[in-house]
Motif scaffolding. Structure first.
Motif, mmCIF file in Angstrom:
data_model
loop_
_atom_site.group_PDB
_atom_site.id
_atom_site.type_symbol
_atom_site.label_atom_id
_atom_site.label_comp_id
_atom_site.label_asym_id
_atom_site.label_seq_id
_atom_site.Cartn_x
_atom_site.Cartn_y
_atom_site.Cartn_z
ATOM 1 N N MET A 1 8.793 31.964 -17.499
ATOM 2 C CA MET A 1 8.651 30.756 -18.307
ATOM 3 C C MET A 1 8.872 31.106 -19.777
ATOM 4 S SD MET A 1 5.357 28.193 -18.623
ATOM 5 C CE MET A 1 5.278 27.971 -16.849
ATOM 6 N N GLY A 2 9.683 30.344 -20.497
ATOM 7 C CA GLY A 2 9.981 30.614 -21.889
ATOM 8 C C GLY A 2 8.829 30.236 -22.803
ATOM 9 N N ASP A 3 8.939 30.711 -24.079
ATOM 10 C CA ASP A 3 7.876 30.445 -25.045
ATOM 11 C C ASP A 3 7.691 28.949 -25.276
ATOM 12 O OD1 ASP A 3 7.379 33.114 -25.318
ATOM 13 O OD2 ASP A 3 8.519 33.363 -27.176
ATOM 14 N N ASP A 4 8.791 28.196 -25.328
ATOM 15 C CA ASP A 4 8.679 26.762 -25.579
ATOM 16 C C ASP A 4 7.913 26.064 -24.456
ATOM 17 O OD1 ASP A 4 10.015 27.025 -27.933
ATOM 18 O OD2 ASP A 4 11.957 26.340 -27.152
ATOM 19 N N ALA A 5 8.206 26.437 -23.216
ATOM 20 C CA ALA A 5 7.527 25.816 -22.086
ATOM 21 C C ALA A 5 6.049 26.184 -22.072
ATOM 22 C CB ALA A 5 8.194 26.248 -20.777
ATOM 23 N N ARG A 6 5.765 27.456 -22.351
ATOM 24 C CA ARG A 6 4.363 27.888 -22.391
ATOM 25 C C ARG A 6 3.613 27.177 -23.515
ATOM 26 N NH1 ARG A 6 2.635 32.257 -19.440
ATOM 27 N NH2 ARG A 6 4.219 33.439 -18.318
ATOM 28 N N LEU A 7 4.272 27.020 -24.664
ATOM 29 C CA LEU A 7 3.616 26.311 -25.764
ATOM 30 C C LEU A 7 3.284 24.884 -25.355
ATOM 31 C CD1 LEU A 7 2.615 25.918 -28.639
ATOM 32 C CD2 LEU A 7 4.992 25.495 -29.336
ATOM 33 N N GLN A 8 4.210 24.201 -24.709
ATOM 34 C CA GLN A 8 3.938 22.834 -24.268
ATOM 35 C C GLN A 8 2.780 22.795 -23.280
ATOM 36 O OE1 GLN A 8 5.069 20.024 -25.566
ATOM 37 N NE2 GLN A 8 6.083 21.384 -27.035
ATOM 38 N N ASP A 9 2.692 23.803 -22.424
ATOM 39 C CA ASP A 9 1.568 23.861 -21.485
ATOM 40 C C ASP A 9 0.245 24.059 -22.241
ATOM 41 O OD1 ASP A 9 3.225 23.474 -19.342
ATOM 42 O OD2 ASP A 9 3.302 25.592 -18.752
ATOM 43 N N ILE A 10 0.258 24.903 -23.278
ATOM 44 C CA ILE A 10 -0.961 25.122 -24.074
ATOM 45 C C ILE A 10 -1.371 23.832 -24.777
ATOM 46 C CG2 ILE A 10 -1.910 26.351 -26.077
ATOM 47 C CD1 ILE A 10 -0.065 28.711 -25.314
ATOM 48 N N LEU A 11 -0.395 23.131 -25.356
ATOM 49 C CA LEU A 11 -0.710 21.881 -26.053
ATOM 50 C C LEU A 11 -1.262 20.840 -25.079
ATOM 51 C CD1 LEU A 11 2.380 21.643 -28.438
ATOM 52 C CD2 LEU A 11 0.102 22.569 -28.939
ATOM 53 N N THR A 12 -0.670 20.777 -23.891
ATOM 54 C CA THR A 12 -1.167 19.848 -22.870
ATOM 55 C C THR A 12 -2.585 20.205 -22.457
ATOM 56 O OG1 THR A 12 1.066 19.425 -22.039
ATOM 57 C CG2 THR A 12 -0.772 18.947 -20.543
ATOM 58 N N HIS A 13 -2.839 21.501 -22.292
ATOM 59 C CA HIS A 13 -4.180 21.955 -21.913
ATOM 60 C C HIS A 13 -5.193 21.576 -22.995
ATOM 61 C CE1 HIS A 13 -7.520 24.747 -21.073
ATOM 62 N NE2 HIS A 13 -7.076 24.739 -19.827
ATOM 63 N N LEU A 14 -4.821 21.714 -24.258
ATOM 64 C CA LEU A 14 -5.721 21.332 -25.350
ATOM 65 C C LEU A 14 -5.994 19.839 -25.327
ATOM 66 C CD1 LEU A 14 -4.308 23.555 -28.235
ATOM 67 C CD2 LEU A 14 -6.653 23.613 -27.374
ATOM 68 N N ASP A 15 -4.962 19.044 -25.111
ATOM 69 C CA ASP A 15 -5.150 17.583 -25.070
ATOM 70 C C ASP A 15 -6.086 17.189 -23.927
ATOM 71 O OD1 ASP A 15 -3.417 17.386 -27.208
ATOM 72 O OD2 ASP A 15 -1.683 16.789 -25.986
ATOM 73 N N GLN A 16 -5.848 17.771 -22.765
ATOM 74 C CA GLN A 16 -6.660 17.414 -21.603
ATOM 75 C C GLN A 16 -8.090 17.927 -21.729
ATOM 76 O OE1 GLN A 16 -4.306 19.082 -18.414
ATOM 77 N NE2 GLN A 16 -2.958 17.274 -18.276
ATOM 78 N N GLY A 17 -8.270 18.998 -22.475
ATOM 79 C CA GLY A 17 -9.606 19.582 -22.619
ATOM 80 C C GLY A 17 -10.317 19.194 -23.897
ATOM 81 N N LEU A 18 -9.813 18.172 -24.613
ATOM 82 C CA LEU A 18 -10.392 17.816 -25.911
ATOM 83 C C LEU A 18 -11.863 17.435 -25.788
ATOM 84 C CD1 LEU A 18 -10.283 17.214 -28.922
ATOM 85 C CD2 LEU A 18 -9.333 14.960 -28.366
ATOM 86 N N GLU A 19 -12.209 16.594 -24.830
ATOM 87 C CA GLU A 19 -13.599 16.144 -24.731
ATOM 88 C C GLU A 19 -14.533 17.312 -24.425
ATOM 89 O OE1 GLU A 19 -14.437 13.176 -25.780
ATOM 90 O OE2 GLU A 19 -12.276 12.887 -26.128
ATOM 91 N N ALA A 20 -14.082 18.237 -23.574
ATOM 92 C CA ALA A 20 -14.897 19.426 -23.301
ATOM 93 C C ALA A 20 -15.024 20.286 -24.553
ATOM 94 C CB ALA A 20 -14.284 20.238 -22.158
ATOM 95 N N GLY A 21 -13.948 20.372 -25.329
ATOM 96 C CA GLY A 21 -14.002 21.117 -26.579
ATOM 97 C C GLY A 21 -14.961 20.491 -27.575
ATOM 98 N N LEU A 22 -14.976 19.169 -27.626
ATOM 99 C CA LEU A 22 -15.922 18.482 -28.513
ATOM 100 C C LEU A 22 -17.361 18.725 -28.062
ATOM 101 C CD1 LEU A 22 -14.028 15.100 -29.014
ATOM 102 C CD2 LEU A 22 -14.524 16.793 -30.794
ATOM 103 N N GLU A 23 -17.597 18.762 -26.771
ATOM 104 C CA GLU A 23 -18.947 19.046 -26.271
ATOM 105 C C GLU A 23 -19.396 20.448 -26.680
ATOM 106 O OE1 GLU A 23 -18.947 18.416 -22.098
ATOM 107 O OE2 GLU A 23 -18.515 16.250 -22.244
ATOM 108 N N ARG A 24 -18.468 21.421 -26.638
ATOM 109 C CA ARG A 24 -18.823 22.776 -27.083
ATOM 110 C C ARG A 24 -19.186 22.763 -28.570
ATOM 111 N NH1 ARG A 24 -15.040 24.207 -23.020
ATOM 112 N NH2 ARG A 24 -13.256 23.762 -24.383
ATOM 113 N N LEU A 25 -18.389 22.061 -29.359
ATOM 114 C CA LEU A 25 -18.672 21.993 -30.789
ATOM 115 C C LEU A 25 -20.021 21.326 -31.049
ATOM 116 C CD1 LEU A 25 -17.961 22.327 -33.760
ATOM 117 C CD2 LEU A 25 -16.601 20.222 -33.604
ATOM 118 N N VAL A 26 -20.335 20.281 -30.325
ATOM 119 C CA VAL A 26 -21.623 19.604 -30.493
ATOM 120 C C VAL A 26 -22.776 20.569 -30.216
ATOM 121 C CG1 VAL A 26 -23.138 17.871 -29.435
ATOM 122 C CG2 VAL A 26 -20.817 17.248 -30.142
ATOM 123 N N ARG A 27 -22.655 21.381 -29.160
ATOM 124 C CA ARG A 27 -23.719 22.350 -28.867
ATOM 125 C C ARG A 27 -23.875 23.347 -30.013
ATOM 126 N NH1 ARG A 27 -21.405 22.040 -23.620
ATOM 127 N NH2 ARG A 27 -20.317 24.034 -23.863
#
Length: 461
Positions: A1-27
């Motif tokens: 998998m190329g860097d561009d594809a992996r980057l898009q996967d990372i960005l998608t993972h961040l978008d999908q995990g935003l609410e969980a990330g906010l919960e970590r920050l709240v703690r």
């Protein structure tokens, strides 16, 4: 998998995990890690341990270092052949007083809907826990996609920034070899005032100086002694007034040694910001820029040194009137430095300047209040251009190289002690109310901040 594809996967993972990330920050934000208050020493330690646990779960090798003050948290990923980067942030927060001006308890975080969008409301949300966690969330998503952390990362998270960092310089000196990298990355800054992403490439240094002038052994009756005895307020006022000429230039001999004109590339970036000095001053009830003749407002704020009188005291200033010649006068003066100005040379020049105004019956004493050099980054390093491009891709508008009128001593410490430049990138907004009641951090800043670091990491690998 190329860097561009992996980057898009990372960005998608961040978008999908935003609410969980906010919960970590709240703690994280629930921990009242106020470093200036000894009563919260255990809370500062708890915040360090919280971070250490989170980083270990991601696969970092983590150490919580005891210091004479609060702990330093360091972490490392596996070595590799990538460019080594040191990421710096701080996990301590400001005191919350005055508590009655908060709309809700400062350590009871809430995700709040506002007309400008969702915000995270709590002490430390912007300064600096939310900013710091944009790093960590980017690393988390990277590992989820790649299976491993980015290699050659060093993390340094401090617990004393809001109380003057007394343990930091000794810690850097003692651990220089293990902390040294090719470039430091600091998240304790923000976007430009108009919302565009920015890389801060220069910071002014600072010299703080208090001067006290003593004359008679008591306050004197101005009718009996006026016109005959030395008046220390008059002496001090004359010395302070002579600090600048009628063109706004500081008159101290050698003051401008090491001051450089603005580089053409930065001049273009700053011109493109469209800064309106009249509007800026209008926010505080002023209208007309003053300062060094022939310089633009942003030059005066970011690229030129200053001499400012911060406070004057002496004599009687209470209600009514008291006709005295005071026995003592004092002032606090600060100098903002640029380029390679020598802070101790500036201090010595100011002291000599005051002494030249002293009549025979007056004595001057001086009390130092810290000094730090200016920091000017080498933007010819390709990392700066790559980061600037990555920020532009994420935010949909060109990132800007900007300066900062204030001082962030850690950038100078990294340069002096570890021999490396710093890239200062943060996502705070001017209205985040840092150090004030009702501090907040935009959810957009948190989400797009983490996405920005994912892009920057990909560009620098």
């Amino acid at each position: 998998m190329g860097d561009d594809a992996r980057l898009q996967d990372i960005l998608t993972h961040l978008d999908q995990g935003l609410e969980a990330g906010l919960e970590r920050l709240v703690r994280f934000l629930r921990i009242p890690s106020i470093s200036t208050d000894p009563a919260h020493a255990g809370d500062v330690r708890a915040a360090a341990d919280w971070l250490a646990t989170d980083l270990r779960e991601l696969g970092f090798e983590v150490t919580v270092h005891d210091t004479p003050g609060h702990p330093m948290v360091t972490a490392r990923s596996q070595p590799g052949r990538a460019r080594s980067l040191l990421f710096y942030g701080h996990y301590d927060v400001q005191p919350v007083d005055p508590l009655d001006l908060w709309d809700r308890p400062p350590f009871d975080p809430i995700i709040e809907e506002t007309p400008q969008g969702r915000v995270i409301r709590a002490r430390g949300a912007s300064d600096d826990k939310g900013q710091l966690m944009t790093f960590v969330e980017a690393f988390r998503a990277w590992k989820a996609v790649h299976g491993t952390l980015p290699s050659d990362l060093i993390l340094l998270f401090e617990g004393e920034e809001e109380s003057g960092s007394p343990s930091l310089r000794p810690f850097l000196c003692a651990h220089a070899e293990e902390l040294r990298a090719s470039l430091a990355v600091i998240c304790d800054t923000g976007r430009h005032a108009d919302g565009r992403p920015a890389i801060t490439t220069q910071l002014r240094g600072l010299v703080g100086q208090e001067v006290v002038i003593d004359a008679a052994d008591r306050d004197l009756h101005s009718g009996s002694f006026g016109g005959l005895a030395a008046n220390p307020i008059m002496v001090l006022a004359q010395a302070l007034a002579a600090l600048k000429d009628d063109q706004g230039r500081v008159t101290l001999p050698g003051f401008y040694d090491g001051v450089e004109d603005l580089a053409p590339e930065l001049a273009r970036d700053w011109q493109a910001l469209g800064f309106d000095a009249t509007e800026f001053l209008g926010r505080v009830g002023l209208s007309t820029p003053i300062g060094e003749a022939g310089r633009t407002p942003l030059e005066m704020m970011w690229n030129r040194p200053t001499a400012e009188i911060n406070g004057i005291a002496g004599g009687y200033a209470g209600d009514g009137f008291k006709t005295v010649l005071p026995a003592q006068a004092r002032a606090k003066v600060s100098f903002r430095l640029t380029g390679t100005q020598d802070s101790e040379a500036v201090r010595a020049a100011f002291q000599d300047h005051v002494r030249r105004f002293l009549p025979a019956d007056c004595r001057a004493s001086f009390h130092d209040h810290g000094a730090s050099p200016a920091s000017v980054m080498d933007i010819s390093d390709p990392a700066f251009g790559l980061a600037k491009e990555a920020l532009g891709q994420e935010w949909g508008q060109d990132a800007a190289y900007i300066g900062a009128g204030g001082s962030i001593p850690i950038a100078g410490d990294f340069k002096q002690i570890l021999g490396m430049d710093s890239m200062l990138i943060g996502f705070a907004r001017d209205d985040d109310r840092i150090h004030s009641p009702n501090e907040k951090y935009d959810v957009e800043s948190y989400a797009k901040g983490a996405r920005s670091w994912a892009r920057i990491l990909t560009a620098l690998r």
